[in-house]
Design an enzyme around this catalytic site. Structure first.
Site: not given
Length: 179
Positions: A41, A44, A48, A105, A132
């Site tokens: 998502c 994420c 990252r 999100c 999300c």
């Protein structure tokens, strides 16, 4: 204890450990995405990016940890990435713990126009169509955001210790010619 961490910050193995841990978490995320088929998502992807910041911080300090500028640049990036990653992970957990129509999100990552990471590296930074608040994976009852909260908290804790140790005066090393 602070002098021990000060000495560690002046050597390459500690910074290599930071870069290795961040790289391991990055590779784990990519494994989940490309091998296990979990679609990342937007949160994420942002998490990252924070891990990438930790990786870059470790690599910057690996150049010359004794040199003041490289070490402090790496420390600033480490602290910012750890703090940002922790706050993003907490927000991501909130999306999953309290799902609602007004607590969601974005559908696409909002990167600056000068650094469109999702266009430059779509295999790494492009988000899928997953919401999300959807839990795709769990281990020991915890989802990905909870594990990232633990990871970023540890990164933040060690950052604070290493940061405070920078103000500790290093022990002078006396060299004896006759010894």
């Amino acid at each position: 204890m602070l002098s021990y961490f000060k000495e560690l910050s002046l050597r390459r193995p500690a910074w290599l450990l930071l870069a290795t841990l961040a790289c391991t978490l990055e590779v784990t995320g990519l494994y989940f995405q490309h091998k296990l088929g979990l679609i990342p998502c937007v949160m994420c992807i942002y998490e990252r990016v924070a891990l990438t910041g930790l990786l870059i911080a470790g690599l910057i300090a690996l150049i010359a940890p004794n040199f003041f500028l490289f070490r402090w640049l790496a420390l600033v990036l480490w602290g910012f990435s750890a703090f940002k990653g922790l706050s993003l992970s907490i927000k991501h957990y909130d999306y999953q713990a309290n799902p609602s129509p007004w607590n969601q999100c974005e559908f696409k990552p909002q990167f600056p126009q000068t650094i469109p990471l999702d266009e430059w590296f779509p295999n790494i930074f492009a988000a899928g169509t997953v919401n999300c608040s959807e839990k795709q994976w769990q281990m020991l009852g915890w989802g990905m955001p909870e594990w990232l909260i633990v990871a970023f908290s540890l990164f933040m804790l060690f950052f604070l210790i290493v940061f405070m140790s920078q103000f500790k005066r290093a022990k002078p090393q006396y060299r004896s010619v006759f010894r």
